[in-house]
Design a protein around this motif. Structure first.
Motif, PDB file in Angstrom:
ATOM      1  N   THR A 237      -6.258   5.710   6.356  1.00  0.00           N
ATOM      2  CA  THR A 237      -5.269   4.625   6.451  1.00  0.00           C
ATOM      3  C   THR A 237      -5.978   3.397   7.030  1.00  0.00           C
ATOM      4  O   THR A 237      -5.793   3.068   8.196  1.00  0.00           O
ATOM      5  CB  THR A 237      -4.114   4.996   7.414  1.00  0.00           C
ATOM      6  N   PRO A 238      -6.834   2.749   6.236  1.00  0.00           N
ATOM      7  CA  PRO A 238      -7.625   1.626   6.757  1.00  0.00           C
ATOM      8  C   PRO A 238      -6.743   0.624   7.526  1.00  0.00           C
ATOM      9  O   PRO A 238      -5.556   0.485   7.234  1.00  0.00           O
ATOM     10  CB  PRO A 238      -8.213   0.994   5.500  1.00  0.00           C
ATOM     11  N   VAL A 239      -7.374  -0.040   8.480  1.00  0.00           N
ATOM     12  CA  VAL A 239      -6.624  -0.845   9.444  1.00  0.00           C
ATOM     13  C   VAL A 239      -5.737  -1.905   8.779  1.00  0.00           C
ATOM     14  O   VAL A 239      -4.653  -2.217   9.278  1.00  0.00           O
ATOM     15  CB  VAL A 239      -7.610  -1.445  10.502  1.00  0.00           C
ATOM     16  N   VAL A 240      -6.147  -2.421   7.635  1.00  0.00           N
ATOM     17  CA  VAL A 240      -5.330  -3.451   6.976  1.00  0.00           C
ATOM     18  C   VAL A 240      -3.975  -2.883   6.517  1.00  0.00           C
ATOM     19  O   VAL A 240      -2.968  -3.593   6.525  1.00  0.00           O
ATOM     20  CB  VAL A 240      -6.090  -4.107   5.792  1.00  0.00           C
ATOM     21  N   VAL A 241      -3.929  -1.579   6.174  1.00  0.00           N
ATOM     22  CA  VAL A 241      -2.618  -0.996   5.824  1.00  0.00           C
ATOM     23  C   VAL A 241      -1.902  -0.435   7.047  1.00  0.00           C
ATOM     24  O   VAL A 241      -0.685  -0.508   7.141  1.00  0.00           O
ATOM     25  CB  VAL A 241      -2.658   0.125   4.752  1.00  0.00           C
TER      26      VAL A 241
END
Ligand code: ADP
Length: 259
Positions: A237-241
């Motif tokens: 869940t990369p930080v941008v999402v």
């Protein structure tokens, strides 16, 4: 007599795909894949339709970063339907082989797998296709840069001298094949101590900015070394999402707006 595009040096585009950019690094472990994922998500957050092609054939990270598994199904003939994570179409060698399978392919096989992932996939309409390149600047990378109709390349580097020397090689590689370098991202730029708030320049800081200036390419931004970035990436869940209003997302979106 008509010649194959490779022979004339032309690189045919991918139908429906407006722009293809590469994310590259001179060596492994500098955060190239993490940057690719967050940059792609940043481009999407900025309103673009985005796809990601994981060309890091020997160490595909896209399945983990976008939390997608499965096998792409054919839509017609040999054409495969890409998988999707967070609204981004993704294609990776990781979908085609078992995770434990070591890839011991020779150059030509790598190139044919890449060509297939680029041209035999129903990408649909995309504003940007982001290609996660394998680390390094060897022949395979050079050939890839030659095969893919790249509009430009983003180089990821940490601030250390050694990583920068490798980044410089990467830059020269793209110049050799006439691919414009869109700029350098400094990853693991500094560390903000969550306990005391102090800033520590673990790998030194600012090296990439100075290098970019020296080489006459844009400096795209600096991303700190931060637990949240690692934990979210590893959790798929990369930080941008996972933190769309957070400080890191602001940084990645700013980088996305500069490429
Ligand atoms: P590469 O693609 O260059 O080999 P990765 O993107 O796989 O590198 O990153 C290597 C490791 O470092 C991963 O565990 C990743 O989560 C972590 N990482 C990358 N960038 C950062 C950062 N800015 N802060 C903390 N950890 C990071």
């Amino acid at each position: 007599k008509s010649q194959a595009p490779e022979q004339t040096g032309q690189k045919p585009g991918v139908p429906g795909v407006k722009t293809i950019i590469a994310v590259a690094s001179g060596k492994g472990g500098v955060g190239k894949s993490t940057t690719t994922a967050n940059l792609a998500l940043g481009l999407q957050a900025n309103g673009l339709k985005v796809g990601v092609l994981d060309a890091d054939i020997y160490g595909p990270s896209v399945p983990r970063l976008f939390n997608v598994t499965g096998r792409p199904e054919p839509v017609s003939g040999r054409i495969l339907k890409p998988l999707e994570g967070y609204g981004i179409k993704v294609m990776s060698m990781g979908f085609m082989v078992e995770e434990e399978t070591p890839m011991i392919w020779r150059g030509p096989m790598v190139i044919s797998a890449l060509t297939q992932m680029l041209r035999e996939v129903a990408w649909g309409e995309l504003d940007v296709l982001v290609v996660d390149m394998p680390p390094g600047t060897g022949d395979a990378q050079l050939t890839m840069a030659q095969q893919v109709p790249l509009a430009g390349a983003v180089i990821v580097s940490t601030p250390q001298d050694l990583a920068l020397i490798d980044a410089r090689k990467g830059l020269n590689m793209f110049r050799r094949v006439d691919v414009p370098v869109l700029g350098i991202v400094e990853n693991m730029s500094y560390f903000l101590c969550p306990d005391c708030g102090a800033r520590h320049d673990i790998f030194g800081h600012g090296g990439a900015r100075a290098e970019a200036e020296k080489l006459g390419v844009p400096f795209l931004g600096e991303v700190p070394l931060d637990m949240q970035i690692r934990e979210t990436s590893d959790a798929g869940t990369p930080v941008v999402v996972s933190d769309p209003d957070g400080a890191h997302t602001t940084v990645y979106r700013a980088i996305a707006s500069r490429v």
